[in-house]
Every structure is written in C-alpha cells, then in structure tokens.
Design a protein around this motif. Structure first.
Motif, PDB file in Angstrom:
ATOM      1  N   VAL A   1       2.741   3.012   5.238  1.00 64.42           N
ATOM      2  CA  VAL A   1       1.986   2.059   4.438  1.00 64.42           C
ATOM      3  C   VAL A   1       2.915   0.975   3.906  1.00 64.42           C
ATOM      4  N   GLY A   2       4.139   1.346   3.595  1.00 65.95           N
ATOM      5  CA  GLY A   2       5.109   0.376   3.092  1.00 65.95           C
ATOM      6  C   GLY A   2       4.656  -0.243   1.787  1.00 65.95           C
ATOM      7  N   SER A   3       4.745  -1.557   1.694  1.00 70.72           N
ATOM      8  CA  SER A   3       4.407  -2.250   0.444  1.00 70.72           C
ATOM      9  C   SER A   3       2.965  -2.745   0.417  1.00 70.72           C
TER      10      SER A   3
ATOM     11  N   VAL B   1       4.275   6.691   1.816  1.00 67.38           N
ATOM     12  CA  VAL B   1       2.984   7.144   2.312  1.00 67.38           C
ATOM     13  C   VAL B   1       2.826   6.747   3.772  1.00 67.38           C
ATOM     14  N   LEU B   2       2.337   7.691   4.559  1.00 66.48           N
ATOM     15  CA  LEU B   2       1.946   7.406   5.929  1.00 66.48           C
ATOM     16  C   LEU B   2       0.472   7.740   6.064  1.00 66.48           C
TER      17      LEU B   2
ATOM     18  N   GLU C   1       0.162  11.426   4.607  1.00 63.44           N
ATOM     19  CA  GLU C   1       1.396  12.178   4.365  1.00 63.44           C
ATOM     20  C   GLU C   1       2.080  11.577   3.150  1.00 63.44           C
ATOM     21  N   LEU C   2       2.440  12.425   2.191  1.00 62.13           N
ATOM     22  CA  LEU C   2       3.085  11.972   0.958  1.00 62.13           C
ATOM     23  C   LEU C   2       4.512  12.506   0.917  1.00 62.13           C
ATOM     24  N   LEU C   3       5.477  11.592   1.060  1.00 59.04           N
ATOM     25  CA  LEU C   3       6.887  11.958   1.149  1.00 59.04           C
ATOM     26  C   LEU C   3       7.669  11.399  -0.023  1.00 59.04           C
TER      27      LEU C   3
ATOM     28  N   PRO D   1     -10.461   3.681   0.264  1.00 55.80           N
ATOM     29  CA  PRO D   1      -9.175   3.033   0.009  1.00 55.80           C
ATOM     30  C   PRO D   1      -8.115   4.098  -0.293  1.00 55.80           C
ATOM     31  N   LEU D   2      -6.896   3.859   0.170  1.00 58.84           N
ATOM     32  CA  LEU D   2      -5.809   4.790  -0.106  1.00 58.84           C
ATOM     33  C   LEU D   2      -5.672   5.035  -1.603  1.00 58.84           C
ATOM     34  N   ALA D   3      -5.888   4.028  -2.423  1.00 56.54           N
ATOM     35  CA  ALA D   3      -5.796   4.200  -3.875  1.00 56.54           C
ATOM     36  C   ALA D   3      -6.765   5.278  -4.358  1.00 56.54           C
ATOM     37  N   THR D   4      -7.947   5.330  -3.777  1.00 56.99           N
ATOM     38  CA  THR D   4      -8.939   6.352  -4.144  1.00 56.99           C
ATOM     39  C   THR D   4      -8.483   7.726  -3.693  1.00 56.99           C
TER      40      THR D   4
END
Length: 99
Positions: A74-76, A67-68, A91-93, A41-44
């Motif tokens: 990823v949006g909301s 986040v991409l 990617e963290l922008l 999961p992206l959260a992890t």
C-alpha cells in the motif's frame, strides 16, 4: 477474537487480515476473517481489526505497520482510497529489526 470460516463466512464474503510479528502478539491470533459483502476501504478494514482487539496493543501497532493488499504494498496511499474486496487478504507487517 478471530472468527473461523464457516458456512456464513466464506473467502468470497470475507476479507482475511493476517498479523505478523508484534501485530500477531498484540492480537493474540494469526489472522481474522472480517465479513464483507462488498469492497471496503482499507481504513475501514483496519478500524474493524482494531475494534476486534480493543483493549490490546493492536490499535497502536497497526499505526506503524506496513500493509499489503494481496501481494501489493500500500505504501503511502491514503487508506480511505485503497479498496479491499471480499476474498482478498490484508497483511499487516510491523517494523522489525534485522533481516
């Protein structure tokens, strides 16, 4: 700290996390390779990135980043519901002025 790719961490067995702008400054590196044998999961992924850079501003910066995953925003979407497969890039922008 960043873990360089080697014989045990290949793109097929790692998720690349790229930091941009103030996220890069906070992390002190341009990217990290997070070992992963299966989709996470992206959260992890975000929690692992924050743990790698504990004691920096990165955990706070991540809270405001767009986040991409690959080229997909990823949006909301709930970060628990977004799966990131080994070989993919996150990617963290952070927000920035101008542009």
């Amino acid at each position: 700290m960043s873990t360089p790719p080697d014989a045990t961490t290949r793109p097929e067995t790692a998720i690349t996390v790229r930091y941009w702008a103030s996220a890069r400054a906070a992390a002190g590196v341009a990217s990290d390779e997070l070992p992963a044998a299966a989709p996470l999961p992206l959260a992890t992924v975000l929690a692992r990135a924050a743990t790698l850079h504990a004691g920096t501003r990165l955990p706070d910066v991540l809270k405001v980043c767009s986040v991409l995953v690959g080229e997909t925003p990823v949006g909301s979407a709930d970060a628990e519901d977004v799966l990131v497969a080994p070989g993919e890039t996150v990617e963290l922008l952070p927000p920035f002025a101008g542009g």
